[in-house]
Motif scaffolding. Structure first.
Motif, mmCIF file in Angstrom:
data_model
loop_
_atom_site.group_PDB
_atom_site.id
_atom_site.type_symbol
_atom_site.label_atom_id
_atom_site.label_comp_id
_atom_site.label_asym_id
_atom_site.label_seq_id
_atom_site.Cartn_x
_atom_site.Cartn_y
_atom_site.Cartn_z
ATOM 1 N N ARG A 211 0.831 -1.228 0.000
ATOM 2 C CA ARG A 211 0.000 0.000 0.000
ATOM 3 C C ARG A 211 0.856 1.265 0.000
ATOM 4 O O ARG A 211 0.361 2.354 -0.292
ATOM 5 C CB ARG A 211 -0.964 -0.019 1.190
ATOM 6 C CG ARG A 211 -2.046 -1.062 0.964
ATOM 7 C CD ARG A 211 -3.221 -0.961 1.895
ATOM 8 N NE ARG A 211 -4.156 -2.028 1.547
ATOM 9 C CZ ARG A 211 -4.883 -2.722 2.408
ATOM 10 N NH1 ARG A 211 -4.815 -2.439 3.713
ATOM 11 N NH2 ARG A 211 -5.691 -3.664 1.994
ATOM 12 N N ALA A 212 2.143 1.100 0.320
ATOM 13 C CA ALA A 212 3.035 2.265 0.282
ATOM 14 C C ALA A 212 3.826 2.298 -1.026
ATOM 15 O O ALA A 212 4.697 3.150 -1.200
ATOM 16 C CB ALA A 212 3.999 2.183 1.461
ATOM 17 N N ASP A 213 3.499 1.399 -1.930
ATOM 18 C CA ASP A 213 4.287 1.239 -3.155
ATOM 19 C C ASP A 213 3.722 2.147 -4.254
ATOM 20 O O ASP A 213 2.730 1.825 -4.901
ATOM 21 C CB ASP A 213 4.208 -0.249 -3.561
ATOM 22 C CG ASP A 213 5.140 -0.594 -4.703
ATOM 23 O OD1 ASP A 213 5.404 0.274 -5.547
ATOM 24 O OD2 ASP A 213 5.583 -1.749 -4.735
ATOM 25 N N ARG A 214 4.392 3.268 -4.447
ATOM 26 C CA ARG A 214 3.869 4.273 -5.381
ATOM 27 C C ARG A 214 3.809 3.736 -6.810
ATOM 28 O O ARG A 214 2.833 3.947 -7.530
ATOM 29 C CB ARG A 214 4.778 5.507 -5.314
ATOM 30 C CG ARG A 214 4.226 6.685 -6.054
ATOM 31 C CD ARG A 214 5.127 7.898 -5.889
ATOM 32 N NE ARG A 214 5.100 8.440 -4.548
ATOM 33 C CZ ARG A 214 6.159 9.032 -3.958
ATOM 34 N NH1 ARG A 214 7.303 9.124 -4.579
ATOM 35 N NH2 ARG A 214 6.042 9.531 -2.750
ATOM 36 N N ASP A 215 4.852 3.031 -7.227
ATOM 37 C CA ASP A 215 4.871 2.506 -8.615
ATOM 38 C C ASP A 215 3.707 1.550 -8.852
ATOM 39 O O ASP A 215 3.073 1.559 -9.902
ATOM 40 C CB ASP A 215 6.187 1.762 -8.889
ATOM 41 C CG ASP A 215 7.365 2.714 -8.895
ATOM 42 O OD1 ASP A 215 7.139 3.930 -9.043
ATOM 43 O OD2 ASP A 215 8.507 2.244 -8.722
ATOM 44 N N LEU A 216 3.439 0.730 -7.852
ATOM 45 C CA LEU A 216 2.338 -0.232 -7.978
ATOM 46 C C LEU A 216 0.995 0.492 -8.073
ATOM 47 O O LEU A 216 0.142 0.143 -8.898
ATOM 48 C CB LEU A 216 2.361 -1.183 -6.773
ATOM 49 C CG LEU A 216 1.213 -2.187 -6.687
ATOM 50 C CD1 LEU A 216 1.191 -3.113 -7.905
ATOM 51 C CD2 LEU A 216 1.335 -3.026 -5.406
ATOM 52 N N LYS A 217 0.824 1.503 -7.239
ATOM 53 C CA LYS A 217 -0.473 2.208 -7.253
ATOM 54 C C LYS A 217 -0.681 2.956 -8.575
ATOM 55 O O LYS A 217 -1.793 3.013 -9.103
ATOM 56 C CB LYS A 217 -0.566 3.164 -6.057
ATOM 57 C CG LYS A 217 -0.806 2.395 -4.757
ATOM 58 C CD LYS A 217 -1.208 3.283 -3.612
ATOM 59 C CE LYS A 217 -0.040 4.094 -3.121
ATOM 60 N NZ LYS A 217 -0.364 4.887 -1.940
ATOM 61 N N VAL A 218 0.395 3.504 -9.123
ATOM 62 C CA VAL A 218 0.264 4.173 -10.427
ATOM 63 C C VAL A 218 -0.130 3.138 -11.487
ATOM 64 O O VAL A 218 -1.035 3.352 -12.291
ATOM 65 C CB VAL A 218 1.584 4.890 -10.817
ATOM 66 C CG1 VAL A 218 1.540 5.346 -12.271
ATOM 67 C CG2 VAL A 218 1.839 6.079 -9.901
ATOM 68 N N GLU A 219 0.539 1.986 -11.450
ATOM 69 C CA GLU A 219 0.260 0.945 -12.443
ATOM 70 C C GLU A 219 -1.190 0.456 -12.323
ATOM 71 O O GLU A 219 -1.876 0.257 -13.326
ATOM 72 C CB GLU A 219 1.252 -0.212 -12.246
ATOM 73 C CG GLU A 219 1.647 -0.922 -13.498
ATOM 74 C CD GLU A 219 2.089 0.008 -14.624
ATOM 75 O OE1 GLU A 219 1.443 -0.048 -15.686
ATOM 76 O OE2 GLU A 219 3.051 0.791 -14.447
ATOM 77 N N ALA A 220 -1.647 0.265 -11.084
ATOM 78 C CA ALA A 220 -3.029 -0.202 -10.880
ATOM 79 C C ALA A 220 -4.018 0.810 -11.466
ATOM 80 O O ALA A 220 -5.021 0.419 -12.085
ATOM 81 C CB ALA A 220 -3.300 -0.432 -9.396
ATOM 82 N N GLN A 221 -3.732 2.078 -11.309
ATOM 83 C CA GLN A 221 -4.653 3.085 -11.852
ATOM 84 C C GLN A 221 -4.564 3.172 -13.377
ATOM 85 O O GLN A 221 -5.568 3.402 -14.059
ATOM 86 C CB GLN A 221 -4.409 4.452 -11.192
ATOM 87 C CG GLN A 221 -4.840 4.475 -9.733
ATOM 88 C CD GLN A 221 -6.199 3.800 -9.510
ATOM 89 O OE1 GLN A 221 -7.234 4.301 -9.923
ATOM 90 N NE2 GLN A 221 -6.188 2.630 -8.868
ATOM 91 N N LYS A 222 -3.359 2.953 -13.921
ATOM 92 C CA LYS A 222 -3.252 2.919 -15.393
ATOM 93 C C LYS A 222 -4.069 1.746 -15.951
ATOM 94 O O LYS A 222 -4.730 1.848 -16.979
ATOM 95 C CB LYS A 222 -1.774 2.778 -15.804
ATOM 96 C CG LYS A 222 -1.039 4.113 -15.759
ATOM 97 C CD LYS A 222 0.456 3.956 -15.788
ATOM 98 C CE LYS A 222 1.004 3.530 -17.121
ATOM 99 N NZ LYS A 222 2.507 3.475 -17.054
ATOM 100 N N LEU A 223 -4.037 0.633 -15.223
ATOM 101 C CA LEU A 223 -4.799 -0.539 -15.670
ATOM 102 C C LEU A 223 -6.300 -0.300 -15.527
ATOM 103 O O LEU A 223 -7.098 -0.730 -16.357
ATOM 104 C CB LEU A 223 -4.342 -1.777 -14.899
ATOM 105 C CG LEU A 223 -2.944 -2.252 -15.331
ATOM 106 C CD1 LEU A 223 -2.257 -3.061 -14.252
ATOM 107 C CD2 LEU A 223 -3.025 -3.053 -16.636
ATOM 108 N N LYS A 224 -6.680 0.397 -14.476
ATOM 109 C CA LYS A 224 -8.107 0.734 -14.313
ATOM 110 C C LYS A 224 -8.553 1.643 -15.467
ATOM 111 O O LYS A 224 -9.653 1.491 -16.021
ATOM 112 C CB LYS A 224 -8.311 1.429 -12.965
ATOM 113 C CG LYS A 224 -9.752 1.797 -12.667
ATOM 114 C CD LYS A 224 -9.884 2.349 -11.270
ATOM 115 C CE LYS A 224 -11.326 2.693 -10.928
ATOM 116 N NZ LYS A 224 -11.463 3.122 -9.522
#
Ligand code: SR1
Ligand code: MG
Length: 419
Positions: free
Chosen positions: A207-220
């Protein structure tokens, strides 16, 4: 019962309410009073009955006006049954024999009467039991290539595709479930989330992983904006019924016009989750063979998908996209092959992203998988889940730099061994 207000069926009321529906009476036989009715729904949303009589059996699936898993505090439109019915009819045309036959649809009662598949069982259960089904890679690879290609502007008349796009665009609430539960909730402490307690530190890390959260939103963003084809929308191993010789795909109520890679990613991610869960099912012996089988299934599914997609590209590409007038008609077959490679490459890259995110939501979100949930020892379960979470993070964030499944097989094995 046609034309009357919606009423949920019960085991007791079903015979009386369906006995006058010719399609049901013909398949089941006998009088309603002799029917044997069981409610077997173990999914998150609907009622499912098996109705047996002298002549045979049918399945009756009825939507409820709320999410069954949560209760009536979460209303959900009955119209999902309409989308499921229309998706099934299209899938039957595009991939004949791979979905259950439909005998009757009642829009007002939100119910579909369909073929009773027996002795089929849910693929997820078979994989938990350690069964190696010989047909799934080929059958599901073909199903995905055929439905995804033939529902798109690569194949359809664009007028028909746009009409279907409009029809399924109304499936707003089911898309909303995916948009929230898959792409957003796992990455913050959303109220309905839950996870195995021992996973706390890994969850905080993700949940603190900025790269992961950006990627998840790009996929959304891709999920919401890339209206490419009619996707099944919920193609996990709980949406597949199997025997040794037959594979059927069920439950397309989440169908809508979305990215091809979504179905492929969801299916492969469920195989990867089955892989990571095997360590939790070794009480009665090693599951090494099962892990090797799952790796093969992933590789073969992708290979069959690619081959069939390429075959359809060469023989059935008659929609408005990558039109033959630009390629074959000018003697430039190589140009068409180059374009095909680009299309497949995009599906590959996005498939990895969707797969990674799907793994996360099944471990951190509301709707978990029995593959992990059935591991009673929570410490062992958490260690299987942690390996899967790390794998999911890797494939989502690095998806543009991953070139082969062999690379991912090695990664999965070393994460599974705690390396
Ligand atoms: C509230 S519904 C939860 C999940 O069940 C369905 O099978 C879908 O996967 C959905 O995300
Ligand atoms: Mg379902």
């Amino acid at each position: 019962m046609h034309g009357s207000a919606f009423q949920p069926l019960t085991v007791e009321t079903l015979p009386e309410r369906l006995v006058r529906v010719t399609a049901v009476a013909e398949h089941v036989g006998g009088t309603g009073s002799s029917w044997r009715v069981r409610e077997v729904g173990d999914g998150n949303l609907n009622l499912v009955f098996i109705v047996e009589g002298d002549r045979g059996a049918v399945v009756v699936k009825q939507a409820l006006p709320y999410v069954r898993l949560v209760g009536d505090s979460w209303p959900l439109p009955l119209k999902r049954s309409f989308f499921e019915y229309h998706a099934l009819t299209r899938q039957e045309k595009r991939a004949p024999g791979q979905v259950p036959a439909i005998y009757h649809f009642d829009e007002q009662q939100a119910l579909i009467v369909m073929e009773y598949l027996s002795p089929h069982i849910i693929l997820r259960r078979a994989l938990i039991q350690g069964r190696q089904l010989p047909r799934i890679a080929e059958d599901l690879g073909l199903f995905m290539a055929r439905t995804l290609f033939r529902g798109s502007d690569l194949h359809m008349e664009t007028r028909d595709r746009k009409a279907d796009l409009a029809l399924f665009a109304e499936n707003v609430e089911l898309c909303d479930i995916t948009e929230n539960l898959v792409f957003t909730d796992p990455y913050f402490s959303a109220p309905m989330n839950r996870h195995t307690p021992e996973l706390g530190p890994v969850v905080a890390e993700l949940r603190a992983d900025r790269d992961l959260k950006v990627e998840a939103q790009k996929l959304k963003h891709l999920f919401a904006a890339k209206a490419e084809t009619l996707v099944h929308g919920d193609l996990h191993t709980g949406s597949v019924m199997v025997t040794e010789s037959d594979t059927r795909i069920i439950d397309p109520e989440f169908a809508f016009y979305g990215p091809m890679a979504f179905d492929v990613g969801m299916l492969l991610s469920n195989y990867w989750m089955a892989f990571f869960s095997q360590r939790g099912h070794e009480a009665e012996g090693s599951r090494e063979d099962m892990r090797a089988y799952l790796v093969r299934v992933i590789e073969e599914t992708w290979a069959i998908f690619r081959e069939e997609f390429a075959r359809l590209w060469r023989t059935e590409r008659r929609g408005m996209l990558y039109h033959r007038s630009l390629y074959e008609d000018q003697g430039d077959a190589l140009g068409a092959e180059q374009a095909l490679n680009h299309v497949i490459h995009d599906i590959w890259t996005d498939m990895l992203g969707f797969a990674g995110i799907e793994i996360h939501r099944r471990i951190l979100g509301l709707a978990h998988n029995a593959d992990f949930e059935s591991i009673e020892d929570t410490k062992l379960r958490a260690s299987c889940e942690a390996a899967a979470l790390r794998f999911g993070r890797h494939i989502a964030v690095n998806r543009k730099h991953i070139s082969s499944l062999a690379e991912l097989d090695r990664l999965a094995k070393s994460l599974d061994q705690g390396l």
